[in-house]
Design an enzyme around this catalytic site. Structure first.
Site, PDB file in Angstrom:
ATOM      1  N   ASP A  33       0.852  -1.193   0.000  1.00 32.41           N
ATOM      2  CA  ASP A  33       0.000   0.000   0.000  1.00 32.41           C
ATOM      3  C   ASP A  33       0.884   1.238   0.000  1.00 32.41           C
ATOM      4  N   LEU A  35       0.065   4.093   1.103  1.00 36.99           N
ATOM      5  CA  LEU A  35      -0.335   4.998   2.197  1.00 36.99           C
ATOM      6  C   LEU A  35      -0.596   6.407   1.658  1.00 36.99           C
ATOM      7  N   ALA A  83      -6.658   1.558  -5.092  1.00 30.85           N
ATOM      8  CA  ALA A  83      -7.280   2.439  -6.084  1.00 30.85           C
ATOM      9  C   ALA A  83      -7.510   3.802  -5.462  1.00 30.85           C
ATOM     10  N   THR A 125     -16.288  -2.379  -9.107  1.00 27.26           N
ATOM     11  CA  THR A 125     -17.451  -1.711  -8.510  1.00 27.26           C
ATOM     12  C   THR A 125     -18.658  -1.744  -9.438  1.00 27.26           C
ATOM     13  N   ASP A 126     -19.842  -1.662  -8.848  1.00 22.61           N
ATOM     14  CA  ASP A 126     -21.064  -1.624  -9.664  1.00 22.61           C
ATOM     15  C   ASP A 126     -21.171  -0.335 -10.482  1.00 22.61           C
ATOM     16  N   GLU A 127     -20.365   0.683 -10.116  1.00 17.56           N
ATOM     17  CA  GLU A 127     -20.472   1.964 -10.831  1.00 17.56           C
ATOM     18  C   GLU A 127     -20.078   1.857 -12.297  1.00 17.56           C
ATOM     19  N   TYR A 153     -13.923   8.462 -11.992  1.00 18.95           N
ATOM     20  CA  TYR A 153     -13.628   7.298 -11.144  1.00 18.95           C
ATOM     21  C   TYR A 153     -14.143   6.021 -11.795  1.00 18.95           C
ATOM     22  N   LYS A 157     -12.173   2.688 -13.338  1.00 15.21           N
ATOM     23  CA  LYS A 157     -12.394   1.308 -12.872  1.00 15.21           C
ATOM     24  C   LYS A 157     -12.831   0.427 -14.051  1.00 15.21           C
ATOM     25  N   ASN A 182     -22.239  -0.420  -2.875  1.00 10.49           N
ATOM     26  CA  ASN A 182     -21.653   0.427  -1.815  1.00 10.49           C
ATOM     27  C   ASN A 182     -21.438  -0.349  -0.522  1.00 10.49           C
ATOM     28  N   LYS A 192     -16.484   9.523   2.719  1.00 13.51           N
ATOM     29  CA  LYS A 192     -17.604   8.783   2.137  1.00 13.51           C
ATOM     30  C   LYS A 192     -18.880   9.080   2.937  1.00 13.51           C
ATOM     31  N   ARG A 217     -28.681   3.966  -3.352  1.00 11.02           N
ATOM     32  CA  ARG A 217     -27.501   3.099  -3.355  1.00 11.02           C
ATOM     33  C   ARG A 217     -27.896   1.770  -2.725  1.00 11.02           C
ATOM     34  N   GLY A 278     -22.991  14.990 -12.653  1.00 11.04           N
ATOM     35  CA  GLY A 278     -23.185  13.669 -13.266  1.00 11.04           C
ATOM     36  C   GLY A 278     -23.685  12.621 -12.283  1.00 11.04           C
TER      37      GLY A 278
HETATM   38  P1  NAD Z   1      -9.940   3.317   0.092  1.00  9.81           P
HETATM   39  O1  NAD Z   1      -9.809   4.626  -0.633  1.00  9.81           O
HETATM   40  O2  NAD Z   1     -10.442   3.306   1.482  1.00  9.81           O
HETATM   41  O3  NAD Z   1      -8.519   2.577   0.093  1.00  9.81           O
HETATM   42  C1  NAD Z   1      -7.676   2.566  -1.014  1.00  9.81           C
HETATM   43  C2  NAD Z   1      -6.297   2.087  -0.557  1.00  9.81           C
HETATM   44  O4  NAD Z   1      -5.451   2.010  -1.698  1.00  9.81           O
HETATM   45  C3  NAD Z   1      -5.607   3.038   0.433  1.00  9.81           C
HETATM   46  O5  NAD Z   1      -5.037   2.325   1.495  1.00  9.81           O
HETATM   47  C4  NAD Z   1      -4.525   3.709  -0.406  1.00  9.81           C
HETATM   48  O6  NAD Z   1      -3.381   4.104   0.353  1.00  9.81           O
HETATM   49  C5  NAD Z   1      -4.210   2.617  -1.404  1.00  9.81           C
HETATM   50  N1  NAD Z   1      -3.653   3.153  -2.650  1.00  9.81           N
HETATM   51  C6  NAD Z   1      -4.133   4.176  -3.405  1.00  9.81           C
HETATM   52  N2  NAD Z   1      -3.311   4.401  -4.442  1.00  9.81           N
HETATM   53  C7  NAD Z   1      -2.306   3.489  -4.370  1.00  9.81           C
HETATM   54  C8  NAD Z   1      -1.180   3.213  -5.169  1.00  9.81           C
HETATM   55  N3  NAD Z   1      -0.889   3.938  -6.252  1.00  9.81           N
HETATM   56  N4  NAD Z   1      -0.369   2.185  -4.806  1.00  9.81           N
HETATM   57  C9  NAD Z   1      -0.630   1.449  -3.702  1.00  9.81           C
HETATM   58  N5  NAD Z   1      -1.672   1.679  -2.896  1.00  9.81           N
HETATM   59  C10 NAD Z   1      -2.518   2.685  -3.224  1.00  9.81           C
HETATM   60  O7  NAD Z   1     -10.839   2.422  -0.864  1.00  9.81           O
HETATM   61  P2  NAD Z   1     -11.932   1.303  -0.501  1.00  9.81           P
HETATM   62  O8  NAD Z   1     -13.228   1.957  -0.300  1.00  9.81           O
HETATM   63  O9  NAD Z   1     -11.376   0.406   0.522  1.00  9.81           O
HETATM   64  O10 NAD Z   1     -12.004   0.541  -1.906  1.00  9.81           O
HETATM   65  C11 NAD Z   1     -11.119  -0.539  -2.191  1.00  9.81           C
HETATM   66  C12 NAD Z   1     -11.416  -1.075  -3.573  1.00  9.81           C
HETATM   67  O11 NAD Z   1     -12.760  -1.523  -3.634  1.00  9.81           O
HETATM   68  C13 NAD Z   1     -11.262  -0.040  -4.689  1.00  9.81           C
HETATM   69  O12 NAD Z   1     -10.675  -0.686  -5.798  1.00  9.81           O
HETATM   70  C14 NAD Z   1     -12.690   0.377  -4.996  1.00  9.81           C
HETATM   71  O13 NAD Z   1     -12.818   0.778  -6.335  1.00  9.81           O
HETATM   72  C15 NAD Z   1     -13.446  -0.900  -4.716  1.00  9.81           C
HETATM   73  N6  NAD Z   1     -14.854  -0.741  -4.283  1.00  9.81           N
HETATM   74  C16 NAD Z   1     -15.181   0.068  -3.243  1.00  9.81           C
HETATM   75  C17 NAD Z   1     -16.509   0.144  -2.827  1.00  9.81           C
HETATM   76  C18 NAD Z   1     -16.928   1.011  -1.650  1.00  9.81           C
HETATM   77  O14 NAD Z   1     -18.110   1.130  -1.392  1.00  9.81           O
HETATM   78  N7  NAD Z   1     -16.006   1.604  -0.908  1.00  9.81           N
HETATM   79  C19 NAD Z   1     -17.498  -0.594  -3.492  1.00  9.81           C
HETATM   80  C20 NAD Z   1     -17.118  -1.410  -4.566  1.00  9.81           C
HETATM   81  C21 NAD Z   1     -15.795  -1.494  -4.940  1.00  9.81           C
HETATM   82  O1  TDX Z   2     -21.362  14.550   1.455  1.00 10.07           O
HETATM   83  C1  TDX Z   2     -21.990  13.734   0.742  1.00 10.07           C
HETATM   84  N1  TDX Z   2     -23.324  13.919   0.528  1.00 10.07           N
HETATM   85  C2  TDX Z   2     -24.071  13.101  -0.252  1.00 10.07           C
HETATM   86  O2  TDX Z   2     -25.279  13.329  -0.426  1.00 10.07           O
HETATM   87  C3  TDX Z   2     -21.352  12.589   0.137  1.00 10.07           C
HETATM   88  C4  TDX Z   2     -19.879  12.325   0.343  1.00 10.07           C
HETATM   89  C5  TDX Z   2     -22.134  11.762  -0.642  1.00 10.07           C
HETATM   90  N2  TDX Z   2     -23.458  12.012  -0.847  1.00 10.07           N
HETATM   91  C6  TDX Z   2     -24.240  11.099  -1.694  1.00 10.07           C
HETATM   92  C7  TDX Z   2     -23.626  10.790  -3.055  1.00 10.07           C
HETATM   93  C8  TDX Z   2     -24.086   9.374  -3.316  1.00 10.07           C
HETATM   94  O3  TDX Z   2     -25.370   9.379  -3.914  1.00 10.07           O
HETATM   95  O4  TDX Z   2     -24.281   9.845  -1.012  1.00 10.07           O
HETATM   96  C9  TDX Z   2     -24.189   8.744  -1.931  1.00 10.07           C
HETATM   97  C10 TDX Z   2     -22.983   7.900  -1.558  1.00 10.07           C
HETATM   98  O5  TDX Z   2     -21.825   8.671  -1.819  1.00 10.07           O
HETATM   99  P1  TDX Z   2     -20.345   8.080  -1.619  1.00 10.07           P
HETATM  100  O6  TDX Z   2     -20.212   7.598  -0.212  1.00 10.07           O
HETATM  101  O7  TDX Z   2     -19.386   9.112  -2.115  1.00 10.07           O
HETATM  102  O8  TDX Z   2     -20.365   6.786  -2.522  1.00 10.07           O
HETATM  103  P2  TDX Z   2     -20.632   6.564  -4.101  1.00 10.07           P
HETATM  104  O9  TDX Z   2     -20.423   7.801  -4.872  1.00 10.07           O
HETATM  105  O10 TDX Z   2     -21.961   5.889  -4.224  1.00 10.07           O
HETATM  106  O11 TDX Z   2     -19.426   5.552  -4.451  1.00 10.07           O
HETATM  107  C11 TDX Z   2     -19.135   4.466  -3.549  1.00 10.07           C
HETATM  108  O12 TDX Z   2     -19.654   3.250  -3.992  1.00 10.07           O
HETATM  109  C12 TDX Z   2     -19.020   2.589  -5.052  1.00 10.07           C
HETATM  110  C13 TDX Z   2     -17.626   4.331  -3.281  1.00 10.07           C
HETATM  111  O13 TDX Z   2     -17.091   5.559  -2.856  1.00 10.07           O
HETATM  112  C14 TDX Z   2     -16.896   3.803  -4.475  1.00 10.07           C
HETATM  113  O14 TDX Z   2     -15.521   3.600  -4.179  1.00 10.07           O
HETATM  114  C15 TDX Z   2     -17.523   2.498  -4.874  1.00 10.07           C
HETATM  115  O15 TDX Z   2     -16.949   2.038  -6.040  1.00 10.07           O
END
Ligand code: NAD
Ligand code: TDX
Length: 339
Positions: A33, A35, A83, A125-127, A153, A157, A182, A192, A217, A278
């Site tokens: 990672d 970091l 990512a 991701t589903d996005e 984003y 992906k 999500n 988030k 979501r 968007g």
């Molecule tokens: P996060 O942002 O919390 O963590 C990302 C991690 O990747 C961090 O620890 C960061 O330091 C590391 N990182 C970033 N760039 C890097 C690089 N160049 N080299 C090495 N490490 C690096 O993300 P998350 O929410 O834990 O998501 C993890 C994965 O799951 C992502 O690929 C994301 O697209 C996918 N995902 C997330 C969600 C969600 O709801 N959070 C849903 C579906 C898929």
């Molecule tokens: O301050 C906010 N207010 C708000 O209304 C934020 C941060 C978000 N939102 C809304 C936007 C979205 O409709 O809430 C919903 C969720 O937002 P996020 O937490 O930013 O998630 P989303 O954009 O849905 O994307 C997430 O799900 C798919 C993750 O961040 C991605 O990494 C993953 O791939």
């Protein structure tokens, strides 16, 4: 077995490491990672001394460092989480998303082909499917849909997904790919929606809801996601895509109200702000394939998971207060200051 987990200092990756160390007492886990702002070594403090765990700081775009690690460790499995993951940041600065999510993934794929692994699992991701209309509750994301990303984003992906599939076909890499809805749970970075709302509500600060708050979501507890990945890694078919989700669609505004209720805070804290550019309307996963082929089903009900998550944030204030009082303050001011 030795497993490389990229991005394991982030939200889902760290939860996955905890899950795997418990579920497979004979596995070794190596976390790689960079970091970035989203990675936090303190998240991994409970496993840093575990003899079956190794942390290596490094960037997935650094080909030399990645090859050196593969040469040293002779990985059996790779699970790729690393990512840039926040949609709002990708609207401000798309470049780093293309670099990390596309080029970084390519470096890892090259390493996996060069050194050989039993399986490369790509966490997507589903996005990548775009969004669904609010007035068509009969429509769901299925694995066969064309990719149709809305944000930089999700475009990055989707590009990484295509590269993974191309490496399967062209170089014979054994890879699997999952697209999850999500996630919520412990250690999610407070940018988030769910942790942001919990942090603001506990501090009696306004809760910034984008647009009218009617976007939907499909929420999944992070541990259910980790379990699904473990199952795909071991039982999924090579070259296949698996959707992960638990039919738990909710409107943003309803989640925000629920958080306020749980915390005993007034709804007057809700502030409707300018919509995200968007902004995807609705995500909804059809998880039939992973259920039928691999037998996965989510175990945590949203009503329980959200209570557990809120409790975790209340009991672990040091973890997120250190973040929100640091560089994050500038981010918050930039994104929400004049919104
Ligand atoms: P996060 O942002 O919390 O963590 C990302 C991690 O990747 C961090 O620890 C960061 O330091 C590391 N990182 C970033 N760039 C890097 C690089 N160049 N080299 C090495 N490490 C690096 O993300 P998350 O929410 O834990 O998501 C993890 C994965 O799951 C992502 O690929 C994301 O697209 C996918 N995902 C997330 C969600 C969600 O709801 N959070 C849903 C579906 C898929
Ligand atoms: O301050 C906010 N207010 C708000 O209304 C934020 C941060 C978000 N939102 C809304 C936007 C979205 O409709 O809430 C919903 C969720 O937002 P996020 O937490 O930013 O998630 P989303 O954009 O849905 O994307 C997430 O799900 C798919 C993750 O961040 C991605 O990494 C993953 O791939």
């Amino acid at each position: 077995m030795t497993v490389l987990v990229t991005g394991g200092a982030g939200f889902i990756g760290s939860n996955f490491i905890f899950y795997m160390l418990k579920a497979h007492p004979d596995y070794r886990i190596v976390c790689y990672d960079a970091l970035t702002y989203a990675g936090n070594l303190s998240t991994l403090s409970s496993v840093l001394d575990n003899p079956r765990f190794r942390f290596v700081k490094g960037d997935i775009c650094d080909r030399e460092a990645v090859y050196k690690l593969f040469e040293e460790e002779k990985f059996d499995y790779v699970v790729h989480f690393a990512a840039e993951s926040h949609v709002d940041r990708s609207i401000e600065d798309p470049g780093i998303f293309v670099k990390t999510n596309v080029l970084g993934t390519q470096v890892l794929l090259d390493a996996a082909v060069k050194y050989g692994v039993k399986r490369f699992h790509h966490v997507s991701t589903d996005e990548v499917y775009g969004d669904l209309p609010l007035d068509r509750p009969d429509m769901f994301f299925v694995e066969t849909l064309p990719l149709k990303a809305s944000s930089p984003y999700s475009a990055s992906k989707a590009s990484s997904d295509l590269l993974v599939m191309a490496y399967c076909r062209t170089f014979g890499l054994d890879a699997t790919l999952s697209r999850c809805s999500n996630n919520y749970g412990p250690y999610q970075f407070p940018e988030k929606m769910i942790p942001l709302m919990i942090a603001n509500a506990t501090a009696d600060k306004p809760l910034p809801v984008y647009g009218e708050g009617i976007n939907v979501r499909d929420w999944l507890y992070v541990e259910d996601h980790c379990k699904a990945i473990d199952l795909i890694l071991h039982n999924g078919r090579p070259g296949e895509v698996y959707n992960i989700g638990g039919h738990n669609e909710m409107r943003n505004i309803d989640i925000v109200k629920l958080i306020l209720k749980e915390l005993g805070k007034p709804e007057s804290l809700i502030t409707f702000v300018k919509d995200r550019k968007g902004h995807d309307m609705r995500y909804a996963i059809d998880p039939t394939k992973i259920h039928n082929e691999i037998g996965w089903l989510p175990e945590t009900k949203f009503a329980d998971g959200i209570k557990e998550t809120i409790r975790w944030y209340l009991n672990n204030r040091d973890w997120w207060e250190e973040i929100v009082n640091g560089e994050y303050k500038n981010y918050y001011q930039k994104m929400y200051g004049n919104r």
